[in-house]
Design an enzyme around this catalytic site. Structure first.
Site, PDB file in Angstrom:
ATOM      1  N   THR A  35       0.832  -1.213   0.000  1.00  0.00           N
ATOM      2  CA  THR A  35       0.000   0.000   0.000  1.00  0.00           C
ATOM      3  C   THR A  35       0.865   1.262   0.000  1.00  0.00           C
ATOM      4  O   THR A  35       0.348   2.359  -0.167  1.00  0.00           O
ATOM      5  CB  THR A  35      -0.960   0.039   1.220  1.00  0.00           C
ATOM      6  OG1 THR A  35      -0.182   0.013   2.426  1.00  0.00           O
ATOM      7  CG2 THR A  35      -1.911  -1.143   1.208  1.00  0.00           C
ATOM      8  N   VAL A  57       8.352  -6.989   5.927  1.00  0.00           N
ATOM      9  CA  VAL A  57       8.844  -7.167   7.302  1.00  0.00           C
ATOM     10  C   VAL A  57       8.156  -8.316   8.035  1.00  0.00           C
ATOM     11  O   VAL A  57       8.544  -8.643   9.162  1.00  0.00           O
ATOM     12  CB  VAL A  57       8.747  -5.866   8.143  1.00  0.00           C
ATOM     13  CG1 VAL A  57       9.616  -4.781   7.532  1.00  0.00           C
ATOM     14  CG2 VAL A  57       7.314  -5.398   8.312  1.00  0.00           C
ATOM     15  N   ALA A 114       3.696   1.872  15.946  1.00  0.00           N
ATOM     16  CA  ALA A 114       2.547   2.644  15.463  1.00  0.00           C
ATOM     17  C   ALA A 114       1.295   1.836  15.754  1.00  0.00           C
ATOM     18  O   ALA A 114       0.995   0.866  15.069  1.00  0.00           O
ATOM     19  CB  ALA A 114       2.677   2.904  13.966  1.00  0.00           C
ATOM     20  N   TYR A 145      -7.299  -6.080  11.608  1.00  0.00           N
ATOM     21  CA  TYR A 145      -6.433  -4.921  11.895  1.00  0.00           C
ATOM     22  C   TYR A 145      -6.391  -4.660  13.400  1.00  0.00           C
ATOM     23  O   TYR A 145      -5.327  -4.553  14.002  1.00  0.00           O
ATOM     24  CB  TYR A 145      -6.973  -3.698  11.155  1.00  0.00           C
ATOM     25  CG  TYR A 145      -6.142  -2.446  11.286  1.00  0.00           C
ATOM     26  CD1 TYR A 145      -4.855  -2.377  10.753  1.00  0.00           C
ATOM     27  CD2 TYR A 145      -6.659  -1.304  11.908  1.00  0.00           C
ATOM     28  CE1 TYR A 145      -4.105  -1.207  10.849  1.00  0.00           C
ATOM     29  CE2 TYR A 145      -5.920  -0.140  12.001  1.00  0.00           C
ATOM     30  CZ  TYR A 145      -4.641  -0.098  11.468  1.00  0.00           C
ATOM     31  OH  TYR A 145      -3.908   1.063  11.568  1.00  0.00           O
ATOM     32  N   TYR A 159       8.058  -7.347  25.715  1.00  0.00           N
ATOM     33  CA  TYR A 159       9.503  -7.119  25.513  1.00  0.00           C
ATOM     34  C   TYR A 159      10.018  -6.042  26.465  1.00  0.00           C
ATOM     35  O   TYR A 159      11.147  -6.106  26.933  1.00  0.00           O
ATOM     36  CB  TYR A 159       9.797  -6.738  24.049  1.00  0.00           C
ATOM     37  CG  TYR A 159      10.094  -7.937  23.180  1.00  0.00           C
ATOM     38  CD1 TYR A 159       9.086  -8.850  22.853  1.00  0.00           C
ATOM     39  CD2 TYR A 159      11.380  -8.186  22.705  1.00  0.00           C
ATOM     40  CE1 TYR A 159       9.354  -9.954  22.076  1.00  0.00           C
ATOM     41  CE2 TYR A 159      11.657  -9.298  21.922  1.00  0.00           C
ATOM     42  CZ  TYR A 159      10.638 -10.176  21.603  1.00  0.00           C
ATOM     43  OH  TYR A 159      10.907 -11.280  20.840  1.00  0.00           O
ATOM     44  N   ARG A 186     -10.513   5.688   1.971  1.00  0.00           N
ATOM     45  CA  ARG A 186     -10.900   6.365   3.206  1.00  0.00           C
ATOM     46  C   ARG A 186     -11.717   7.613   2.889  1.00  0.00           C
ATOM     47  O   ARG A 186     -11.730   8.119   1.776  1.00  0.00           O
ATOM     48  CB  ARG A 186      -9.661   6.711   4.034  1.00  0.00           C
ATOM     49  CG  ARG A 186      -9.161   5.460   4.746  1.00  0.00           C
ATOM     50  CD  ARG A 186      -8.080   5.769   5.727  1.00  0.00           C
ATOM     51  NE  ARG A 186      -6.802   5.838   5.072  1.00  0.00           N
ATOM     52  CZ  ARG A 186      -5.638   5.811   5.733  1.00  0.00           C
ATOM     53  NH1 ARG A 186      -5.617   5.734   7.044  1.00  0.00           N
ATOM     54  NH2 ARG A 186      -4.512   5.870   5.074  1.00  0.00           N
TER      55      ARG A 186
HETATM   56  N1  UDP Z   1     -17.057   6.835   5.010  1.00  0.00           N
HETATM   57  C1  UDP Z   1     -18.073   7.394   4.259  1.00  0.00           C
HETATM   58  N2  UDP Z   1     -17.904   7.503   2.900  1.00  0.00           N
HETATM   59  C2  UDP Z   1     -16.765   7.092   2.268  1.00  0.00           C
HETATM   60  C3  UDP Z   1     -15.724   6.533   3.035  1.00  0.00           C
HETATM   61  C4  UDP Z   1     -15.912   6.412   4.405  1.00  0.00           C
HETATM   62  O1  UDP Z   1     -19.127   7.790   4.798  1.00  0.00           O
HETATM   63  O2  UDP Z   1     -16.695   7.240   1.029  1.00  0.00           O
HETATM   64  C5  UDP Z   1     -17.243   6.746   6.472  1.00  0.00           C
HETATM   65  C6  UDP Z   1     -16.934   5.373   7.063  1.00  0.00           C
HETATM   66  O3  UDP Z   1     -18.060   4.541   7.051  1.00  0.00           O
HETATM   67  C7  UDP Z   1     -16.508   5.741   8.465  1.00  0.00           C
HETATM   68  C8  UDP Z   1     -15.862   7.103   8.307  1.00  0.00           C
HETATM   69  O4  UDP Z   1     -16.288   7.602   7.058  1.00  0.00           O
HETATM   70  O5  UDP Z   1     -17.633   5.841   9.310  1.00  0.00           O
HETATM   71  C9  UDP Z   1     -14.331   7.062   8.317  1.00  0.00           C
HETATM   72  O6  UDP Z   1     -13.915   6.050   7.426  1.00  0.00           O
HETATM   73  P1  UDP Z   1     -12.413   5.861   6.971  1.00  0.00           P
HETATM   74  O7  UDP Z   1     -12.408   4.725   5.990  1.00  0.00           O
HETATM   75  O8  UDP Z   1     -11.840   7.141   6.517  1.00  0.00           O
HETATM   76  O9  UDP Z   1     -11.584   5.461   8.260  1.00  0.00           O
HETATM   77  P2  UDP Z   1     -11.879   4.749   9.664  1.00  0.00           P
HETATM   78  O10 UDP Z   1     -11.966   5.880  10.616  1.00  0.00           O
HETATM   79  O11 UDP Z   1     -13.169   3.965   9.599  1.00  0.00           O
HETATM   80  O12 UDP Z   1     -10.704   3.881   9.880  1.00  0.00           O
END
Ligand code: UDP
Length: 314
Positions: A35, A57, A114, A145, A159, A186
Site C-alpha cells: 500500500t 517485514v 505505530a 487490523y 519485551y 478512506r
Molecule cells: N465513510 C463514508 N464515505 C466514504 C468513506 C468512508 O461515509 O466514502 C465513512 C466510514 O463509514 C466511516 C468514516 O467515514 O464511518 C471514516 O472512514 P475511513 O475509511 O476514513 O476510516 P476509519 O476511521 O473507519 O478507519
C-alpha cells in the site's frame, strides 16, 4: 541517530523519513510497497543519509550496522486495504512486529510501535483515554487490523517488561494530508476526489458517525516527541475536533467550492460491519508528558490536502 522506519514508503512513514532526515538523523526506510508507493520517497533518492530497502517485514529482517531506533509503521491502514488484504494485515501486526522488535532488541535500539485508535474498537466511552480497554469484535472483518494491533501492543509491553526493551506506543487517530492515496477508500480522499470531479459524495449509513481528523504534521511532531521522551505507556496522538461524517462532507464541499450532491448509501460489502459510531481522542496524556497538542485546524489542513489532490486529479 541511525533509525529504521518500516512502512517508510507509506503516507505517514515517508513524512517521518523527511522529519528525521531534517533533524540530521540517518534513515533506512523499509517497505514492500503493497500500500506504500516509492513516489512518496522519490525526492530522497541519492540523499547521503537515506537508504530504501524493499522488503516484507513479516519475513525475517536483516539490517547491516548499528541502529538506535526502530519505528514500526508497516501495515495496511485503510479499512478497504485491510479488508482486501486480511492475512498480510494480521501477519504484519504479529510476525512483522515480532521481527521488528527482535531487530530492535538485537541492535540495542529503542522500539516505537505505530498503534491505532482502532484498539478501542467501536468505543462505549467518548472521548477515549488510553486507560480504556476497548470494545473490539475479534471475529469481525475489522478484527484483522484491530486484533493485530492489540497483539502488537501486548508484544511491545512483554519485551519491555521481560527484556527491559526501551519501547514507545503511539495510538494514532484518523490522520490525513498529502501522500494519502487517492484511491485508498478512506473518507478524506474519497470525498475530496468526488468533490473535485463533480461526483456525489458517498456518505455511508446516515452520516451521524463521528471521527476526529488530524493533519499529518501534528502527528509527525507527536511521534517525534514521543520517541525522544521517556514515556513507555501508550499515548494517543490525534485532534479532538470531533465531527459527524455529514459535517465533514459539508466542510469538503465548502473548501473545494464544489456543487457535488451528497448521496447516502449502505455499502453491501463488509466495510460497515463494526464501523465505530464515535471516535475522539482524549489527549490529556500527550499534553502532560509531551507538551503536545495539535496546531493545524481542519480548514487549513484540508486546504493543503485539496491542493495536493487537485494537482493529481485535474
Ligand atoms: N465513510 C463514508 N464515505 C466514504 C468513506 C468512508 O461515509 O466514502 C465513512 C466510514 O463509514 C466511516 C468514516 O467515514 O464511518 C471514516 O472512514 P475511513 O475509511 O476514513 O476510516 P476509519 O476511521 O473507519 O478507519
Amino acid at each position: 541517530m541511525r533509525i529504521l522506519i518500516t512502512g517508510g514508503a507509506g503516507f505517514l512513514g515517508s513524512h517521518l523519513c523527511d522529519r528525521f532526515l531534517a533533524e540530521g538523523h540517518t534513515v533506512i526506510a523499509m517497505d514492500n510497497i503493497i500500500t506504500g508507493n516509492t513516489d512518496n520517497i522519490a525526492h530522497l533518492a541519492g540523499h547521503e543519509r537515506f537508504l530504501f530497502i524493499k522488503h516484507n517485514v513479516s519475513n525475517y529482517i536483516y539490517v547491516d550496522g548499528p541502529l538506535d531506533a526502530v519505528l514500526h509503521f508497516a501495515s495496511p491502514a485503510s479499512p478497504n486495504d485491510y479488508l482486501e488484504h486480511p492475512i498480510p494485515t494480521l501477519k504484519v501486526g504479529s510476525l512483522g512486529t515480532l521481527n521488528a522488535i527482535g531487530l530492535a532488541k538485537g541492535k540495542g535500539a529503542r522500539f516505537l510501535l505505530a498503534s491505532t485508535s482502532e484498539v478501542y474498537g467501536d468505543p462505549e466511552v467518548n472521548p477515549q483515554p488510553e486507560s480504556y480497554w476497548g470494545h473490539v469484535n475479534p471475529i469481525g472483518p475489522r478484527g484483522v487490523y484491530d486484533e493485530a494491533k492489540r497483539f502488537a501492543e501486548a508484544m511491545t509491553m512483554a519485551y519491555h517488561r521481560y527484556h527491559g526493551l526501551d519501547t514507545r506506543i503511539v495510538r494514532i487517530f484518523n490522520t490525513y494530508g498529502p501522500r494519502m492515496r487517492l484511491n485508498d477508500g478512506r473518507v478524506v480522499p474519497n470525498f475530496i476526489y468526488q468533490a473535485l470531479t463533480s461526483q456525489a459524495l458517498t456518505i455511508y449509513g446516515d452520516g451521524s458517525q463521528t471521527r476526529s481528523f488530524q493533519y499529518y504534521t501534528d502527528l509527525v511532531e507527536g511521534v517525534y516527541r514521543l520517541l525522544m521522551s521517556s514515556e513507555t505507556r501508550p499515548v494517543n496522538i490525534g485532534n479532538p475536533e470531533e465531527m459527524s461524517i455529514l459535517e465533514f462532507a459539508e466542510a469538503v464541499l465548502e473548501l473545494t467550492g464544489s456543487n457535488s450532491p451528497l448521496t447516502f448509501i449502505q455499502p453491501t460489502d463488509n466495510r460497515m460491519i463494526d464501523d465505530p459510531r464515535v471516535r475522539r481522542p482524549d489527549i490529556s496524556r500527550a499534553r502532560e508528558v509531551l507538551d503536545w497538542e495539535p496546531k493545524v485546524g481542519l480548514a487549513d489542513g484540508l486546504a493543503e490536502t485539496i491542493a495536493y489532490f487537485r494537482n493529481r486529479v485535474l
